[in-house]
Every structure is written in C-alpha cells, then in structure tokens.
Design a protein around this motif. Structure first.
Motif, PDB file in Angstrom:
ATOM      1  N   GLN A   2       0.844  -1.191   0.000  1.00 48.84           N
ATOM      2  CA  GLN A   2       0.000   0.000   0.000  1.00 48.84           C
ATOM      3  C   GLN A   2       0.884   1.248   0.000  1.00 48.84           C
ATOM      4  O   GLN A   2       1.724   1.417   0.878  1.00 48.84           O
ATOM      5  N   LYS A   4       1.436   5.177   0.589  1.00 54.98           N
ATOM      6  CA  LYS A   4       0.819   6.199   1.425  1.00 54.98           C
ATOM      7  C   LYS A   4       1.286   7.571   0.959  1.00 54.98           C
ATOM      8  O   LYS A   4       2.477   7.812   0.790  1.00 54.98           O
ATOM      9  N   HIS A   6       0.725  12.028   1.291  1.00 56.40           N
ATOM     10  CA  HIS A   6       0.432  13.038   2.304  1.00 56.40           C
ATOM     11  C   HIS A   6      -0.968  13.620   2.147  1.00 56.40           C
ATOM     12  O   HIS A   6      -1.421  14.356   3.021  1.00 56.40           O
ATOM     13  N   LYS A   8      -5.235  12.701   0.828  1.00 57.26           N
ATOM     14  CA  LYS A   8      -6.220  11.656   0.574  1.00 57.26           C
ATOM     15  C   LYS A   8      -7.395  12.267  -0.166  1.00 57.26           C
ATOM     16  O   LYS A   8      -7.543  13.485  -0.225  1.00 57.26           O
ATOM     17  N   ARG A  87       3.427  10.977  10.157  1.00 60.62           N
ATOM     18  CA  ARG A  87       2.576   9.902  10.648  1.00 60.62           C
ATOM     19  C   ARG A  87       3.105   9.375  11.975  1.00 60.62           C
ATOM     20  O   ARG A  87       4.310   9.207  12.149  1.00 60.62           O
ATOM     21  N   ARG A  97      -2.286  10.661  10.333  1.00 65.95           N
ATOM     22  CA  ARG A  97      -1.531  11.837   9.898  1.00 65.95           C
ATOM     23  C   ARG A  97      -1.639  12.954  10.939  1.00 65.95           C
ATOM     24  O   ARG A  97      -2.704  13.189  11.493  1.00 65.95           O
TER      25      ARG A  97
END
Length: 107
Positions: A2, A4, A6, A8, A87, A97
């Motif tokens: 996955q 990730k 910064h 979404k 994180r 976050r």
C-alpha cells in the motif's frame, strides 16, 4: 504494498506549482499508479468527444485533469493554512496523519 501519500481523497489542498498555483480545491480522485490527484475545479482540459447515445451531438467537454502530488500541499482543516504532515500512532494505536505546524491529528 500500500502506497501512502500526504493527501487523501476529500482533503482540501493548495496548488504550489504550475498554471493553477495558489488556488485551493477539494481532492475528488486519486490515481496511485501515476501519483496524481484530480482537484475539483482546477487544471481544466478540453476533451473532444464523438457522438454517442448519451450525447448525440458530441463536441468539446471541459473537465478536470490530474495534478502531480508533488505540486499539492495539504490545507490544515483546523487553521486553514498549508502544512506538511507526518505519521505516528494515536492514543488508540492507529497510524494517522499529524500536522507539522499544529502537531494535531488531521482528519
């Protein structure tokens, strides 16, 4: 694995480079393979479409295109300013976050 980022889907972001520099918008779609995000109302392109059953005339449609994630910066919902993120585990033990400016969780 996955990946990730910064930002979404649903975050408010500010464009820090490119034609739409300085403008803000909400992330509508994320493309993980290309590391791009589609931001509502920004980076408009014109797409030529052929006639089909939905659009019998065809024509030119204006829509949003992706912006590379490196050109976007998260706007902190609490303060309204742009911020970097990091994180760490919260009280419940979940990795979340946090804003580097306020040291508070970004929801």
């Amino acid at each position: 694995m996955q990946v990730k980022f910064h930002i979404k889907k649903g975050d408010t972001v500010k464009v820090i480079a490119g034609e739409d520099k300085g403008q803000q918008g909400k992330v509508v779609l994320m493309n993980i393979e290309k590391s791009t995000a589609v931001v509502e109302g920004l980076n408009k392109i014109k797409k030529h479409t052929k006639p089909n059953q939905k659009n019998t005339k065809g024509g030119i449609v204006e829509k949003e295109a992706g912006i590379h994630i490196s050109n976007l910066m998260l706007v902190d919902p609490a303060t309204g300013e742009v911020t970097k993120t990091y994180r760490k585990k919260n009280d419940a033990g979940k990795l979340v976050r946090f804003s580097k400016k306020t040291n508070k969780e970004v929801k």
